[in-house]
Design a protein around this motif. Structure first.
Motif: not given
Length: 271
Positions: A175, A181, A184, A177-178
């Protein structure tokens, strides 16, 4: 309310006993690394947010003056309180609370930790902002998140077993967007106000005497799998579980070490 069941306390209340007995073993090496790396003294006051059964809180207690351990699961905190009493530990305070809205004053702690907890928050921004708020200028924050399943041979094998036994079980996908990463992860620490931010990979290896032992240790305290188990007819689940364990028997050589990887994010509150 988040649609993610892992962002609510009920899923964790239901597995608290098994989570401590089983999953703490998986998390402990990462917590040991974090505690040994943190700049702490015997007078430090620290907070462990989303403490779960208190793996890090109990490890760090002998090194510091006081630990405040917080989790939104009452069952997890009850389990931790029993461990504190059994071990005669006098410097760990516990509380049931939401890591996105901590009840502690600003600048209350020298360091803050959240091991594999903040990654599940429905609003991670609030979680990081609260860690920033309660840590004094110059203090440290450390949080961790699991890396993508594809980066962890241990988890890859386990998910392959799930897919063998449970029709339609979704393949694990990273993921972006989590906190899986690292970019992120780093950006969210910086957005909260931390400086000297770093996000590094940490791999730990585990081995098992048998496929059955691997299954027991990795699934009995798994909130997602146990949530699925509760929703499945008992006879159907027994058949699925047999297929999954048989898959592990076929693909795991007892005693073989398999690694799993976590991201460790650190930052400092500006002076």
């Amino acid at each position: 309310m988040s649609e993610n069941p892992l962002a609510a306390p009920e899923a964790w209340d239901q597995i608290a006993e098994n989570y401590d007995d089983i999953m703490s073993e998986l998390m402990r090496p990462f917590a040991v690394h974090v505690v040994e790396s943190a700049p702490l003294t015997g007078r430090s006051r620290v907070i462990d947010v989303a403490t779960g059964p208190g793996v890090l809180a109990l490890l760090v207690a002998p090194r510091v003056g006081e630990v405040v351990a917080v989790d939104f699961s009452e069952a997890m905190i009850r389990r931790l309180r029993r461990a504190i009493m059994q071990r005669g530990i006098g410097n760990v305070l516990t509380g049931v609370g939401d890591g996105q809205d901590l009840r502690y004053a600003a600048n209350s702690f020298d360091a803050a930790f959240s091991m594999f907890g903040l990654m599940f928050f429905s609003d991670r921004g609030k979680g990081f902002a609260e860690l920033f708020r309660v840590v004094r200028p110059g203090g440290t924050v450390v949080a961790s998140s699991w890396a993508p399943v594809a980066d962890s041979p241990l988890m890859t094998l386990l998910f392959e077993a799930y897919q063998a036994g449970i029709p339609g079980f979704p393949a694990p996908h990273a993921n972006p967007n989590s906190l899986e990463n690292p970019d992120v992860f780093e950006l969210e620490l910086i957005a909260a106000g931390f400086e000297n931010v770093s996000v590094t990979a940490r791999a730990e290896s585990f081995s098992y005497d048998s496929a059955e032992q691997m299954w027991e240790k990795l699934t009995r305290g798994s909130a997602p799998l146990q949530n699925m188990r509760r929703k499945t007819d008992a006879t159907e689940w027994a058949a699925q579980e047999k297929v999954m364990i048989d898959y592990l028997r076929e693909h795991y050589v007892p005693g073989t070490e398999l690694s799993t990887t976590a991201w460790i994010g650190t930052g400092r509150v500006p002076r």
